[in-house]
Design a protein around this motif. Structure first.
Motif, mmCIF file in Angstrom:
data_model
loop_
_atom_site.group_PDB
_atom_site.id
_atom_site.type_symbol
_atom_site.label_atom_id
_atom_site.label_comp_id
_atom_site.label_asym_id
_atom_site.label_seq_id
_atom_site.Cartn_x
_atom_site.Cartn_y
_atom_site.Cartn_z
ATOM 1 N N SER A 197 0.863 -1.182 0.081
ATOM 2 C CA SER A 197 0.095 -0.029 -0.003
ATOM 3 C C SER A 197 0.981 1.114 0.062
ATOM 4 O O SER A 197 2.152 1.095 0.232
ATOM 5 N N SER A 198 0.264 2.488 -0.484
ATOM 6 C CA SER A 198 0.805 3.532 -0.212
ATOM 7 C C SER A 198 -0.031 4.687 0.054
ATOM 8 O O SER A 198 -1.230 4.332 -0.079
ATOM 9 N N SER A 199 0.376 5.500 0.599
ATOM 10 C CA SER A 199 -0.251 6.813 0.979
ATOM 11 C C SER A 199 -1.395 7.296 -0.152
ATOM 12 O O SER A 199 -2.710 7.617 0.283
ATOM 13 N N SER A 200 -1.026 7.439 -1.044
ATOM 14 C CA SER A 200 -1.804 7.715 -2.197
ATOM 15 C C SER A 200 -1.348 7.342 -3.433
ATOM 16 O O SER A 200 -0.075 6.702 -3.591
ATOM 17 N N GLY A 201 -1.928 7.303 -4.655
ATOM 18 C CA GLY A 201 -1.362 6.825 -6.116
ATOM 19 C C GLY A 201 -0.124 7.637 -6.393
ATOM 20 O O GLY A 201 1.035 7.084 -7.074
ATOM 21 N N THR A 202 -0.303 8.918 -6.057
ATOM 22 C CA THR A 202 0.904 9.848 -6.525
ATOM 23 C C THR A 202 2.260 9.580 -5.883
ATOM 24 O O THR A 202 3.429 10.033 -6.155
ATOM 25 N N GLN A 203 2.018 8.983 -4.555
ATOM 26 C CA GLN A 203 3.275 8.205 -3.619
ATOM 27 C C GLN A 203 3.332 7.187 -3.931
ATOM 28 O O GLN A 203 4.307 6.366 -3.025
ATOM 29 N N GLY A 204 2.996 6.493 -5.137
ATOM 30 C CA GLY A 204 3.120 5.185 -5.423
ATOM 31 C C GLY A 204 4.490 4.503 -5.497
ATOM 32 O O GLY A 204 4.729 3.501 -5.737
ATOM 33 N N TYR A 205 5.535 5.544 -5.642
ATOM 34 C CA TYR A 205 6.995 5.119 -6.014
ATOM 35 C C TYR A 205 7.435 4.514 -4.635
ATOM 36 O O TYR A 205 8.437 3.648 -4.339
ATOM 37 N N GLU A 206 6.785 4.819 -3.567
ATOM 38 C CA GLU A 206 7.011 4.314 -2.110
ATOM 39 C C GLU A 206 6.007 3.512 -1.559
ATOM 40 O O GLU A 206 5.118 3.889 -0.804
ATOM 41 N N GLN A 207 6.363 2.288 -1.930
ATOM 42 C CA GLN A 207 5.222 1.283 -1.440
ATOM 43 C C GLN A 207 5.669 0.415 -0.220
ATOM 44 O O GLN A 207 6.897 0.272 -0.064
ATOM 45 N N TYR A 208 4.888 0.215 0.629
ATOM 46 C CA TYR A 208 4.968 -0.572 1.953
ATOM 47 C C TYR A 208 4.296 -2.103 1.732
ATOM 48 O O TYR A 208 2.925 -2.137 1.465
#
Lengths: 115, 110
Positions: free
Chosen positions: A94-105
């Motif tokens: 998951s990521s905080s949003s799609g636009t932050q999708g480069y950083e996935q947990y």
């Protein structure tokens, strides 16, 4: 806080059976992703949810694979008529949003074995 | 099509510096991420380059050249715990779809 959780951690099933894999993302993360990883390979993208809707399902290999995220939080990956080639580790992220999708947990994965 | 190339294995000694290269050919490009994965563990995010240049995060740095379709991860002051697989991943859309390379297995020797 709690990370991404996945259940079950291991699933052994017979060829032809139906399986469901569950993912619980980090609270508040709007974007959720499913990947599968075979031994010695990188994660292979399957599907990406933004909220409740599938924003990109281009990685689903065929119509035996389906995923839902009805309330925008927990997601379930469903595989019908399993085949031995479906054996892999299924990872959810998951990521905080799609636009932050480069950083996935990523979660710890579900190891699926089809016998 | 989509392809990412990175070396399959790299070996280095404790305290040394190692560079893991990644070249890519993808139908879209928004940036390059790097992830670390220990045996049996989940991938963990290390670094991201959305623009050309160097990004530094502690002992790890990452570089991107869009014109060369090339990036690298630089690990300094290697420690035994850095032994793991390292993946480059291209962000191919404004959302979060990542295409991963096959991974580089790093072995750090004493």
């Amino acid at each position: 806080g709690a990370g991404v959780s996945q259940t079950p951690s291991n699933k052994v099933t017979e060829k032809g059976k139906y399986v469901e894999l569950r993912c619980d993302p980090i609270s508040g993360h709007t974007a959720l992703y499913w990947y599968r990883q075979s031994l010695g390979q990188g994660p292979e993208f399957l599907i990406y949810f933004q909220g409740t809707g599938a924003a990109d399902d281009s990685g689903l290999p065929n119509d035996r694979f389906f995923a839902v995220r009805p309330e925008g939080s927990v997601s379930t990956l469903k595989i019908q008529r399993t085949e031995r080639g479906d054996s892999a580790v299924y990872l959810c992220a998951s990521s905080s949003s799609g636009t932050q999708g480069y950083e996935q947990y990523f979660g710890p994965g579900t190891r699926l074995t089809v016998t | 099509g989509q392809s990412l190339e990175q070396p399959s294995e790299v070996t280095a000694v404790e305290g040394a510096i190692v560079q893991i290269n990644c070249t890519y050919q993808t139908s879209g490009f928004y940036g390059l991420s790097w992830y670390q994965q220990h045996d049996g563990g989940a991938p963990t995010f290390l670094s991201y380059n959305g623009l050309d240049g160097l990004e530094e995060t502690g002992r790890f740095s990452s570089f991107l050249s869009r014109s060369d379709s090339y990036g690298y991860l630089l690990l300094q002051e290697l420690q035994m715990k850095d032994s793991a697989s390292y993946f480059c991943a291209v962000r191919v859309s404004g959302g979060g779809k990542l295409i991963f390379g096959q991974g580089t297995e790093l072995s750090v020797k004493p």
